[in-house]
Design an enzyme around this catalytic site. Structure first.
Site, PDB file in Angstrom:
ATOM      1  N   LYS A   1       2.157  10.748  33.317  1.00  0.00           N
ATOM      2  CA  LYS A   1       2.628  10.279  32.005  1.00  0.00           C
ATOM      3  C   LYS A   1       3.847  11.074  31.547  1.00  0.00           C
ATOM      4  CE  LYS A   1      -1.347  11.050  29.913  1.00  0.00           C
ATOM      5  NZ  LYS A   1      -2.213  11.612  30.989  1.00  0.00           N
TER       6      LYS A   1
ATOM      7  N   ARG B   1      -6.170   8.690  22.706  1.00  0.00           N
ATOM      8  CA  ARG B   1      -7.129   9.067  23.745  1.00  0.00           C
ATOM      9  C   ARG B   1      -8.560   8.722  23.349  1.00  0.00           C
ATOM     10  NH1 ARG B   1      -3.614  13.317  26.195  1.00  0.00           N
ATOM     11  NH2 ARG B   1      -4.563  14.021  28.133  1.00  0.00           N
TER      12      ARG B   1
ATOM     13  N   ARG C   1       0.726  21.955  39.723  1.00  0.00           N
ATOM     14  CA  ARG C   1       1.513  22.265  38.525  1.00  0.00           C
ATOM     15  C   ARG C   1       1.089  23.618  37.964  1.00  0.00           C
ATOM     16  NH1 ARG C   1       1.488  18.096  33.581  1.00  0.00           N
ATOM     17  NH2 ARG C   1      -0.635  18.867  33.337  1.00  0.00           N
TER      18      ARG C   1
ATOM     19  N   ARG D   1       0.186  26.883  32.319  1.00  0.00           N
ATOM     20  CA  ARG D   1      -0.820  26.206  31.481  1.00  0.00           C
ATOM     21  C   ARG D   1      -2.217  26.623  31.916  1.00  0.00           C
ATOM     22  NH1 ARG D   1       0.436  19.881  30.639  1.00  0.00           N
ATOM     23  NH2 ARG D   1      -1.821  19.958  30.274  1.00  0.00           N
TER      24      ARG D   1
ATOM     25  N   ARG E   1     -11.581  17.774  32.196  1.00  0.00           N
ATOM     26  CA  ARG E   1     -10.578  16.896  31.556  1.00  0.00           C
ATOM     27  C   ARG E   1     -10.720  15.476  32.071  1.00  0.00           C
ATOM     28  NH1 ARG E   1      -5.314  20.220  32.926  1.00  0.00           N
ATOM     29  NH2 ARG E   1      -4.229  18.392  32.090  1.00  0.00           N
TER      30      ARG E   1
HETATM   31  P1  B4P Z   1       1.950  14.563  34.550  1.00  0.00           P
HETATM   32  O1  B4P Z   1       1.130  13.534  35.243  1.00  0.00           O
HETATM   33  O2  B4P Z   1       3.293  14.198  34.112  1.00  0.00           O
HETATM   34  O3  B4P Z   1       0.969  15.090  33.435  1.00  0.00           O
HETATM   35  P2  B4P Z   1       0.287  14.258  32.271  1.00  0.00           P
HETATM   36  O4  B4P Z   1      -0.394  13.016  32.768  1.00  0.00           O
HETATM   37  O5  B4P Z   1       1.304  14.092  31.202  1.00  0.00           O
HETATM   38  O6  B4P Z   1      -0.759  15.365  31.876  1.00  0.00           O
HETATM   39  P3  B4P Z   1      -1.955  15.696  30.935  1.00  0.00           P
HETATM   40  O7  B4P Z   1      -2.781  14.487  30.631  1.00  0.00           O
HETATM   41  O8  B4P Z   1      -2.586  16.823  31.641  1.00  0.00           O
HETATM   42  O9  B4P Z   1      -1.409  16.372  29.657  1.00  0.00           O
HETATM   43  P4  B4P Z   1      -1.466  16.297  28.103  1.00  0.00           P
HETATM   44  O10 B4P Z   1      -0.390  17.222  27.771  1.00  0.00           O
HETATM   45  O11 B4P Z   1      -1.377  14.893  27.594  1.00  0.00           O
HETATM   46  O12 B4P Z   1       2.106  15.743  35.524  1.00  0.00           O
HETATM   47  C1  B4P Z   1       1.118  16.219  36.424  1.00  0.00           C
HETATM   48  C2  B4P Z   1       1.751  16.793  37.662  1.00  0.00           C
HETATM   49  O13 B4P Z   1       1.886  15.745  38.622  1.00  0.00           O
HETATM   50  C3  B4P Z   1       3.143  17.376  37.479  1.00  0.00           C
HETATM   51  O14 B4P Z   1       3.213  18.587  38.158  1.00  0.00           O
HETATM   52  C4  B4P Z   1       4.076  16.355  38.109  1.00  0.00           C
HETATM   53  O15 B4P Z   1       5.214  16.934  38.683  1.00  0.00           O
HETATM   54  C5  B4P Z   1       3.194  15.740  39.180  1.00  0.00           C
HETATM   55  N1  B4P Z   1       3.530  14.356  39.465  1.00  0.00           N
HETATM   56  C6  B4P Z   1       3.877  13.402  38.561  1.00  0.00           C
HETATM   57  N2  B4P Z   1       4.120  12.236  39.192  1.00  0.00           N
HETATM   58  C7  B4P Z   1       3.914  12.471  40.532  1.00  0.00           C
HETATM   59  C8  B4P Z   1       3.993  11.637  41.705  1.00  0.00           C
HETATM   60  N3  B4P Z   1       4.346  10.353  41.657  1.00  0.00           N
HETATM   61  N4  B4P Z   1       3.687  12.192  42.903  1.00  0.00           N
HETATM   62  C9  B4P Z   1       3.319  13.499  42.984  1.00  0.00           C
HETATM   63  N5  B4P Z   1       3.236  14.328  41.896  1.00  0.00           N
HETATM   64  C10 B4P Z   1       3.535  13.813  40.702  1.00  0.00           C
HETATM   65  O16 B4P Z   1      -2.907  16.843  27.629  1.00  0.00           O
HETATM   66  C11 B4P Z   1      -3.324  18.198  27.731  1.00  0.00           C
HETATM   67  C12 B4P Z   1      -4.535  18.470  26.820  1.00  0.00           C
HETATM   68  O17 B4P Z   1      -4.150  18.344  25.409  1.00  0.00           O
HETATM   69  C13 B4P Z   1      -5.736  17.531  26.939  1.00  0.00           C
HETATM   70  O18 B4P Z   1      -6.620  17.920  27.989  1.00  0.00           O
HETATM   71  C14 B4P Z   1      -6.391  17.654  25.525  1.00  0.00           C
HETATM   72  O19 B4P Z   1      -7.189  18.799  25.429  1.00  0.00           O
HETATM   73  C15 B4P Z   1      -5.207  17.809  24.605  1.00  0.00           C
HETATM   74  N6  B4P Z   1      -4.760  16.521  24.018  1.00  0.00           N
HETATM   75  C16 B4P Z   1      -3.542  15.932  24.238  1.00  0.00           C
HETATM   76  N7  B4P Z   1      -3.463  14.764  23.577  1.00  0.00           N
HETATM   77  C17 B4P Z   1      -4.652  14.611  22.914  1.00  0.00           C
HETATM   78  C18 B4P Z   1      -5.186  13.579  22.092  1.00  0.00           C
HETATM   79  N8  B4P Z   1      -4.491  12.463  21.808  1.00  0.00           N
HETATM   80  N9  B4P Z   1      -6.439  13.725  21.590  1.00  0.00           N
HETATM   81  C19 B4P Z   1      -7.156  14.817  21.860  1.00  0.00           C
HETATM   82  N10 B4P Z   1      -6.716  15.830  22.644  1.00  0.00           N
HETATM   83  C20 B4P Z   1      -5.472  15.727  23.179  1.00  0.00           C
END
Ligand code: B4P
Length: 192
Positions: free
Chosen positions: A14, A89, A128, A134, A146
């Site tokens: 994302k 979420r 990551r 993190r 998670r």
């Molecule tokens: P991304 O895949 O970009 O990470 P994300 O989905 O945005 O992450 P996440 O869900 O953990 O984070 P959030 O901050 O929302 O990246 C992952 C890795 O994969 C990276 O290293 C990237 O380089 C790699 N990658 C990406 N695409 C790739 C591909 N095609 N091939 C190979 N590698 C690839 O949430 C963090 C925490 O915040 C949650 O657990 C929760 O506690 C809290 N939170 C956030 N929003 C909330 C909400 N609305 N309600 C309640 N809690 C919330």
């Protein structure tokens, strides 16, 4: 306005794809994960409370994230559209978001969900964690928690937008550019 939700489990890409979407379409990026991490970095009371949940792999309470999104939207009254990343979420967050957008005379045009297998998610997040600093990315037990939170509380949000006929599911494995092409193809259907 054009308002999009990018949806999927932790590590589904994302954040990665959001950067490309905002660069091409000029939407205002609202990531609740980024907003929470900046509160933590500034040691605010909201950030300190949120950290206790995030470090265990749990969702932060709805009232906290809904309040944060409301104020981020109010700070951007001239946005031509929003890209919501990591939000909503829970179904309660989705209902609150629909209400906030209705107050602005707009709505969600599309939710795009990225589909990625669990073992690939764990691999990406641990990878990551080697460089991100993190605390929620370094421990496999927390990563699995998670993913479990996602399955228990977040997957239902897809049903909310599916029922409104505003939901598309895309393959989230493969190259970053290849995945972005799929997403852009879906967005363009709404913009022509
Ligand atoms: P991304 O895949 O970009 O990470 P994300 O989905 O945005 O992450 P996440 O869900 O953990 O984070 P959030 O901050 O929302 O990246 C992952 C890795 O994969 C990276 O290293 C990237 O380089 C790699 N990658 C990406 N695409 C790739 C591909 N095609 N091939 C190979 N590698 C690839 O949430 C963090 C925490 O915040 C949650 O657990 C929760 O506690 C809290 N939170 C956030 N929003 C909330 C909400 N609305 N309600 C309640 N809690 C919330």
């Amino acid at each position: 306005m054009f308002n999009l939700i990018l949806f999927g489990p932790p590590g589904s890409g994302k954040g990665t794809q959001s950067e490309k979407i905002i660069a091409r379409y000029g939407l205002k990026h609202l990531s609740t994960g980024d907003l929470l991490r900046s509160e933590i970095a500034a040691s605010t009371s909201l950030g300190l409370e949120a950290k206790t949940f995030m470090d265990k792999g749990q969702l932060v309470p709805d009232a906290v994230v809904i309040g944060m999104i409301r104020s981020a939207m109010e700070k951007n009254p001239d946005a031509k559209g929003f890209l919501f990343d990591g939000f909503p979420r829970t179904v309660a967050q989705a209902e609150a978001l629909d209400q906030l957008l209705a107050e602005k005379g707009t709505s969600i045009h599309s939710m795009i969900a990225l589909m990625v297998q669990e073992e690939e998610l764990i691999k990406r997040l641990l990878n990551r964690g080697l460089t991100s600093g993190r605390s929620d990315d370094t421990n496999e037990t927390v990563i699995r928690a998670r993913i479990e939170e996602y399955q228990n509380k977040t997957t239902a949000v897809a049903g909310h937008y599916r029922a409104l006929n505003r939901f598309a599911e895309l393959e989230g494995e493969g190259g970053i550019e290849e995945i972005f092409s799929r997403i852009a193809g879906e967005i363009d259907k709404h913009l022509v």
